[in-house]
Design an enzyme around this catalytic site. Structure first.
Site, PDB file in Angstrom:
ATOM      1  N   ASP A 185      83.555  21.049  58.593  1.00  0.00           N
ATOM      2  CA  ASP A 185      84.070  21.935  57.553  1.00  0.00           C
ATOM      3  C   ASP A 185      85.287  21.281  56.906  1.00  0.00           C
ATOM      4  OD1 ASP A 185      84.293  24.531  56.161  1.00  0.00           O
ATOM      5  OD2 ASP A 185      86.154  24.684  57.283  1.00  0.00           O
ATOM      6  N   THR A 203      84.159  23.709  50.514  1.00  0.00           N
ATOM      7  CA  THR A 203      85.480  23.094  50.714  1.00  0.00           C
ATOM      8  C   THR A 203      85.398  21.572  50.696  1.00  0.00           C
ATOM      9  OG1 THR A 203      85.133  23.325  53.105  1.00  0.00           O
ATOM     10  CG2 THR A 203      86.398  25.037  52.026  1.00  0.00           C
ATOM     11  N   THR A 204      84.296  21.023  51.217  1.00  0.00           N
ATOM     12  CA  THR A 204      84.118  19.568  51.167  1.00  0.00           C
ATOM     13  C   THR A 204      83.795  19.135  49.740  1.00  0.00           C
ATOM     14  OG1 THR A 204      83.271  19.639  53.439  1.00  0.00           O
ATOM     15  CG2 THR A 204      82.864  17.635  52.186  1.00  0.00           C
ATOM     16  N   ASP A 254      81.873  30.910  56.864  1.00  0.00           N
ATOM     17  CA  ASP A 254      81.442  30.381  55.561  1.00  0.00           C
ATOM     18  C   ASP A 254      80.234  31.150  55.042  1.00  0.00           C
ATOM     19  OD1 ASP A 254      83.430  28.588  55.891  1.00  0.00           O
ATOM     20  OD2 ASP A 254      82.189  26.791  55.954  1.00  0.00           O
TER      21      ASP A 254
END
Length: 540
Positions: A65, A98-99, A395
């Site tokens: 994550d 997020t990545t 998530d």
């Protein structure tokens, strides 16, 4: 005052302060961000690898994550910290991507680097990036697919597909069918506000991942108890629940008092008075009609036995967060005194029971009428595994929540990025000047997502991207990487769906971060005072 035509030396900054500016400083900031991007690239997508991070206190974390990894990395470069911040913002706002947002921001800067080296003004680059971002966001809103919420079964299927896509790159991808149902049930069990804090997550080491439980209500771990607890009933239907912030012990440790007595009878009177006080509290609770008594403060052995004799269940030292969720779910209010207990102060639920989960015992409140809430009890072989399962479910929960609220999706697997890239390439041909180059660079940068997905899966990125460009040029809007066939395919038909809000937020955040870093022309670093024994140089 005369200086003999010499310019005096004026010291504004403290000695040892590092100041750098100009083109070199902008390039330095870009290189720092590219280093962060390289760290996260291997974690993108369903075939992304995990990263093991050992913190200063010896604690290990295994995760892919982006927000978790960047939070645990001790990033010291001030410009690189910007990428950490946008990753956290994406996690808080949307919960996933997020990545992607970090990789996109790094790629925008990488494409801008060539312009900076060629002497193009950073403000022209910023203007072009903002224009391209606005065009891309508007294009997403044009082509996004709206969800029909009226058809309940179809709506649920759509939410399950969004959750499955969010889990595809996580540790739980092999168990996604099991967890998908759990996540969708959790979000749909909430009321219209969709407050994710009403979804409690409890971790019980041991067992397999699929031993995890979905509890339609509140669950918390059995608290410390005294003798007599085992005699209490452990199961109720439609119980009355009393929540207290009252200590029910004979002698409270915090009350230290000195009493001087003249004779033994006086001492006995003090002891009797103390017993009388606690018995009056217990009788008031019993007369209120409560079947379950919960308290933030300790419930002693005398009170435990008293309740057991009257078939009342009690739990002391209940955590504040757990007790707050119980009150929101069953109704009532926390009472700081038992002198005037009214029926309105009591809550209720359909069922209460204490059950064994692994090596722990849990108190379950199910069928709560006041607020819709639920609890996920996660199992796993190791604490690191359970922690990663929790992050993955967070998530997925956020993605499903956004899909419920906003009701529009786009295809994942690099499909939307390739469509936006094609659209911006075509638009750039209609304008003249340097803005054309910047918008074209933005279009190239978007291709980093499908390219990196291919590389992480061991596929031929060059060949697949060329096929994708040609299919999108022919008007195939939703074609992206199909990992099952190791080729390209229609990801909308393959149910690889993501809420359009995730992509919009990622593009906007990445563009904001890139433009902010390009606008920084000078960096001033003050020397750490600790290095000089807490005193500035020259202050002796």
């Amino acid at each position: 005052m005369a200086f003999n035509n010499q310019t005096p030396t004026i010291v504004v900054l403290k000695e040892g302060t590092d100041s750098s500016q100009g083109k070199g400083q902008i390039l330095n900031n870009i290189n720092a961000c590219l280093a962060i991007q390289e760290t996260l690239k291997p974690t993108l997508g369903p075939f992304g690898s995990d990263i093991l991070i050992k913190s200063g206190n010896g604690r290990t974390t295994i995760s892919n994550d982006g927000a978790t990894i960047l939070k645990l990395l001790d990033v010291v470069h001030p410009a690189a910290k910007m990428l950490v911040d946008i990753s956290r913002a994406q996690d808080a706002e949307v919960g996933d991507g997020t990545t992607s947002v970090t990789i996109l921001a790094g790629e925008f800067l990488k494409e801008s680097k060539a312009f900076v080296e060629d002497g193009l003004s950073p403000h022209l680059i910023i203007k072009g990036l903002r224009k391209a971002c606005d065009l891309a966001v508007n294009r997403i809103r044009e082509i996004q697919v709206e969800i029909e919420k009226d058809d309940t079964s179809n709506f649920r299927n759509l939410l399950e597909r969004c959750a499955t896509t969010a889990m595809s790159s996580k540790l739980i991808s092999n168990n996604s069918e099991f967890f998908t149902k759990m996540v969708v049930d959790a979000v749909l069990s909430l009321d219209e506000d969709l407050d994710e804090s009403m979804i409690g997550i409890k971790k019980v080491p041991g067992g397999a991942m699929e031993d995890s439980l979905f509890v339609d209500g509140v669950a918390f771990k059995k608290t410390f108890s005294y003798a007599g607890f085992e005699q209490q009933p452990k199961k109720f239907d439609n119980p009355k629940i009393l929540s207290l912030n009252v200590e029910l012990e004979l002698k409270a440790e915090k009350d230290n008092a000195e009493v001087r007595v003249q004779q033994v009878a006086d001492f006995q009177d003090i002891v009797d008075a103390e017993w009388k006080i606690i018995f009056s509290k217990l009788e008031a609770i019993s007369e209120s009609g409560a079947n379950i008594v919960l308290s933030k403060l300790p419930i002693g052995d005398l009170a435990t036995q008293y309740f057991a004799d009257r078939n009342i269940f009690c739990a002391g030292r209940v955590g504040a967060e757990d007790l707050d969720r119980v009150i929101k779910a069953v109704g009532g209010a926390i009472q700081s005194t038992v002198s005037s207990l009214t029926p309105e102060a009591l809550g209720t639920c359909e069922r209460f029971e204490e059950v064994q989960i692994g090596g722990e015992r849990y108190n379950l409140f199910q069928g709560c009428p006041e607020a819709k809430t639920c609890t996920l009890v996660l199992r796993g072989g190791a604490e690191q595994v359970i922690a990663e399962v929790e992050r993955s479910l967070h998530d997925a929960i956020m993605i499903v929540k956004r899909a419920v609220k906003h009701g529009s999706v786009v295809a994942g697997g690099g499909a939307i990025e390739m469509e936006l890239s094609k659209y911006l390439r075509e638009y750039s041909k209609t304008i003249a000047g340097k803005q054309q180059l910047v918008i074209l660079a933005f279009a190239r940068a978007l291709e980093i997502i499908p390219r990196q997905l291919c590389e992480n899966a061991g596929l031929d990125a060059i060949e697949l991207l060329n096929i994708l460009r040609s299919t999108h040029a022919r008007g195939e809007t939703w074609f992206g990487i199909d990992f099952q066939k190791e080729a390209v395919g229609n990801n909308m038909d393959n149910f690889i769906w993501e809420p359009s809000l995730v992509k919009i937020n990622a593009l906007q955040s990445a563009t904001e971060a890139a433009t902010l870093l390009l606008s920084v022309d000078q960096t001033i670093k003050n020397q750490d005072d600790q290095a000089n024994g807490g005193r500035g140089q020259g202050a002796f």
